[in-house]
Design an enzyme around this catalytic site. Sequence first.
Site, PDB file in Angstrom:
ATOM      1  N   PRO A   6       7.916   8.431 -48.926  1.00  0.00           N
ATOM      2  CA  PRO A   6       9.032   7.630 -49.426  1.00  0.00           C
ATOM      3  C   PRO A   6       9.603   6.646 -48.415  1.00  0.00           C
ATOM      4  O   PRO A   6       9.762   6.963 -47.246  1.00  0.00           O
ATOM      5  CB  PRO A   6      10.084   8.675 -49.811  1.00  0.00           C
ATOM      6  CG  PRO A   6       9.667   9.936 -49.154  1.00  0.00           C
ATOM      7  CD  PRO A   6       8.179   9.867 -49.015  1.00  0.00           C
ATOM      8  N   ASN A   7       9.880   5.461 -48.921  1.00  0.00           N
ATOM      9  CA  ASN A   7      10.552   4.360 -48.213  1.00  0.00           C
ATOM     10  C   ASN A   7       9.674   3.647 -47.196  1.00  0.00           C
ATOM     11  O   ASN A   7      10.094   2.614 -46.651  1.00  0.00           O
ATOM     12  CB  ASN A   7      11.858   4.840 -47.550  1.00  0.00           C
ATOM     13  CG  ASN A   7      12.858   5.299 -48.567  1.00  0.00           C
ATOM     14  OD1 ASN A   7      13.124   4.580 -49.521  1.00  0.00           O
ATOM     15  ND2 ASN A   7      13.395   6.505 -48.425  1.00  0.00           N
ATOM     16  N   HIS A  60      10.615  16.772 -43.681  1.00  0.00           N
ATOM     17  CA  HIS A  60      11.687  17.687 -43.300  1.00  0.00           C
ATOM     18  C   HIS A  60      12.115  18.616 -44.433  1.00  0.00           C
ATOM     19  O   HIS A  60      13.039  19.409 -44.262  1.00  0.00           O
ATOM     20  CB  HIS A  60      12.894  16.877 -42.805  1.00  0.00           C
ATOM     21  CG  HIS A  60      12.514  15.685 -41.977  1.00  0.00           C
ATOM     22  ND1 HIS A  60      11.796  15.799 -40.813  1.00  0.00           N
ATOM     23  CD2 HIS A  60      12.702  14.342 -42.160  1.00  0.00           C
ATOM     24  CE1 HIS A  60      11.574  14.578 -40.301  1.00  0.00           C
ATOM     25  NE2 HIS A  60      12.118  13.691 -41.111  1.00  0.00           N
ATOM     26  N   ASP A  72       1.699  23.151 -48.485  1.00  0.00           N
ATOM     27  CA  ASP A  72       0.745  23.953 -49.266  1.00  0.00           C
ATOM     28  C   ASP A  72      -0.458  23.123 -49.714  1.00  0.00           C
ATOM     29  O   ASP A  72      -1.591  23.622 -49.737  1.00  0.00           O
ATOM     30  CB  ASP A  72       1.437  24.566 -50.493  1.00  0.00           C
ATOM     31  CG  ASP A  72       2.384  25.700 -50.124  1.00  0.00           C
ATOM     32  OD1 ASP A  72       2.317  26.188 -48.978  1.00  0.00           O
ATOM     33  OD2 ASP A  72       3.200  26.084 -50.972  1.00  0.00           O
ATOM     34  N   GLU A 106      -0.481  14.447 -38.788  1.00  0.00           N
ATOM     35  CA  GLU A 106       0.874  14.017 -39.166  1.00  0.00           C
ATOM     36  C   GLU A 106       1.305  12.891 -38.227  1.00  0.00           C
ATOM     37  O   GLU A 106       1.190  13.037 -37.004  1.00  0.00           O
ATOM     38  CB  GLU A 106       1.821  15.216 -39.011  1.00  0.00           C
ATOM     39  CG  GLU A 106       3.291  14.895 -39.221  1.00  0.00           C
ATOM     40  CD  GLU A 106       4.211  16.053 -38.779  1.00  0.00           C
ATOM     41  OE1 GLU A 106       3.735  16.980 -38.067  1.00  0.00           O
ATOM     42  OE2 GLU A 106       5.398  16.017 -39.124  1.00  0.00           O
ATOM     43  N   ILE A 149       6.352   7.012 -37.225  1.00  0.00           N
ATOM     44  CA  ILE A 149       6.532   5.764 -36.470  1.00  0.00           C
ATOM     45  C   ILE A 149       7.575   5.968 -35.376  1.00  0.00           C
ATOM     46  O   ILE A 149       7.385   5.557 -34.236  1.00  0.00           O
ATOM     47  CB  ILE A 149       6.958   4.634 -37.439  1.00  0.00           C
ATOM     48  CG1 ILE A 149       5.820   4.344 -38.419  1.00  0.00           C
ATOM     49  CG2 ILE A 149       7.369   3.380 -36.670  1.00  0.00           C
ATOM     50  CD1 ILE A 149       6.221   3.493 -39.606  1.00  0.00           C
ATOM     51  N   SER A 150       8.685   6.603 -35.725  1.00  0.00           N
ATOM     52  CA  SER A 150       9.768   6.836 -34.761  1.00  0.00           C
ATOM     53  C   SER A 150       9.560   8.177 -34.058  1.00  0.00           C
ATOM     54  O   SER A 150       8.766   9.017 -34.500  1.00  0.00           O
ATOM     55  CB  SER A 150      11.117   6.830 -35.487  1.00  0.00           C
ATOM     56  OG  SER A 150      11.209   7.934 -36.376  1.00  0.00           O
ATOM     57  N   ARG A 201      15.592  15.922 -38.330  1.00  0.00           N
ATOM     58  CA  ARG A 201      14.288  15.244 -38.272  1.00  0.00           C
ATOM     59  C   ARG A 201      13.300  15.951 -37.333  1.00  0.00           C
ATOM     60  O   ARG A 201      12.122  15.613 -37.288  1.00  0.00           O
ATOM     61  CB  ARG A 201      14.458  13.774 -37.866  1.00  0.00           C
ATOM     62  CG  ARG A 201      15.159  12.944 -38.904  1.00  0.00           C
ATOM     63  CD  ARG A 201      15.071  11.461 -38.632  1.00  0.00           C
ATOM     64  NE  ARG A 201      16.155  10.766 -39.295  1.00  0.00           N
ATOM     65  CZ  ARG A 201      16.106  10.258 -40.533  1.00  0.00           C
ATOM     66  NH1 ARG A 201      15.004  10.347 -41.238  1.00  0.00           N
ATOM     67  NH2 ARG A 201      17.154   9.658 -41.057  1.00  0.00           N
TER      68      ARG A 201
HETATM   69  O1  CA2 Z   1       9.412   7.880 -38.194  1.00  0.00           O
HETATM   70  C1  CA2 Z   1       8.836   8.004 -39.281  1.00  0.00           C
HETATM   71  O2  CA2 Z   1       7.727   7.524 -39.513  1.00  0.00           O
HETATM   72  C2  CA2 Z   1       9.549   8.730 -40.443  1.00  0.00           C
HETATM   73  O3  CA2 Z   1       8.570   9.517 -41.106  1.00  0.00           O
HETATM   74  C3  CA2 Z   1      10.082   7.632 -41.355  1.00  0.00           C
HETATM   75  C4  CA2 Z   1      10.950   8.147 -42.497  1.00  0.00           C
HETATM   76  C5  CA2 Z   1      11.991   9.148 -41.998  1.00  0.00           C
HETATM   77  O4  CA2 Z   1      12.660   9.726 -43.099  1.00  0.00           O
HETATM   78  C6  CA2 Z   1      11.399  10.244 -41.138  1.00  0.00           C
HETATM   79  O5  CA2 Z   1      12.427  11.080 -40.665  1.00  0.00           O
HETATM   80  C7  CA2 Z   1      10.646   9.656 -39.959  1.00  0.00           C
HETATM   81  C8  CA2 Z   1      11.643   6.955 -43.169  1.00  0.00           C
HETATM   82  C9  CA2 Z   1      10.698   5.932 -43.762  1.00  0.00           C
HETATM   83  C10 CA2 Z   1      11.178   4.510 -43.697  1.00  0.00           C
HETATM   84  O6  CA2 Z   1      12.544   4.355 -43.990  1.00  0.00           O
HETATM   85  C11 CA2 Z   1      13.095   3.102 -43.946  1.00  0.00           C
HETATM   86  C12 CA2 Z   1      14.488   3.046 -43.845  1.00  0.00           C
HETATM   87  C13 CA2 Z   1      15.123   1.819 -43.807  1.00  0.00           C
HETATM   88  C14 CA2 Z   1      14.385   0.648 -43.890  1.00  0.00           C
HETATM   89  C15 CA2 Z   1      13.003   0.713 -44.006  1.00  0.00           C
HETATM   90  C16 CA2 Z   1      12.360   1.940 -44.042  1.00  0.00           C
END
Ligand code: CA2
Length: 142
Positions: free
Chosen positions: A10-11, A80, A87, A98, A101-102, A111
């Site tokens: 997601p996102n 998380h 599963d 896994e 990015i951050s 997180r």
């Molecule tokens: O660091 C990562 O790749 C994450 O998986 C990214 C997720 C976050 O919920 C995880 O804790 C760490 C978020 C995806 C991107 O979210 C955005 C938020 C604002 C603007 C653009 C993307």
Amino acid sequence: MKKILVINGPNLNMLGIREPSIYGRSTYNDLLAFVSSHAEKKQVEVDFYQSNHEGDLVDAIQNAYGNTDGIVINPGAYTHTSVALLDAVKAVGIPTVEVHISDVSTREPFRSISYIRAACVKTIAGKGFDGYTEAIDFLLEH
Ligand code: CA2
């Protein structure tokens, strides 16, 4: 030729639109181009899948069964929360890396929790888009 499935949760389709200090300015399409170019160099076939829906991500993992050599997954926020994704990776038995990015370990405490990590052969976090290519290289070498 080896086949790797790159799954984003997601996102991640919103990359580059907000929060550039955390996720950078590059977009989801930039990510696809970056990973595709690396895959071409390494002569590996890469398929991409992105969804904001947990069950659809489970379906994508299950659909990889029997036709995919490795999975690279950034489960986004489902990292998380999701036992279902854990599963699914266990069920298919496909080597899975896994990626985040951050650097999730230095952000909010929630997180630092990852359910899927227990089913993965490696976790890479905090390396930006390079984490995805490092994950592909790891899968090709192991
Ligand atoms: O660091 C990562 O790749 C994450 O998986 C990214 C997720 C976050 O919920 C995880 O804790 C760490 C978020 C995806 C991107 O979210 C955005 C938020 C604002 C603007 C653009 C993307």
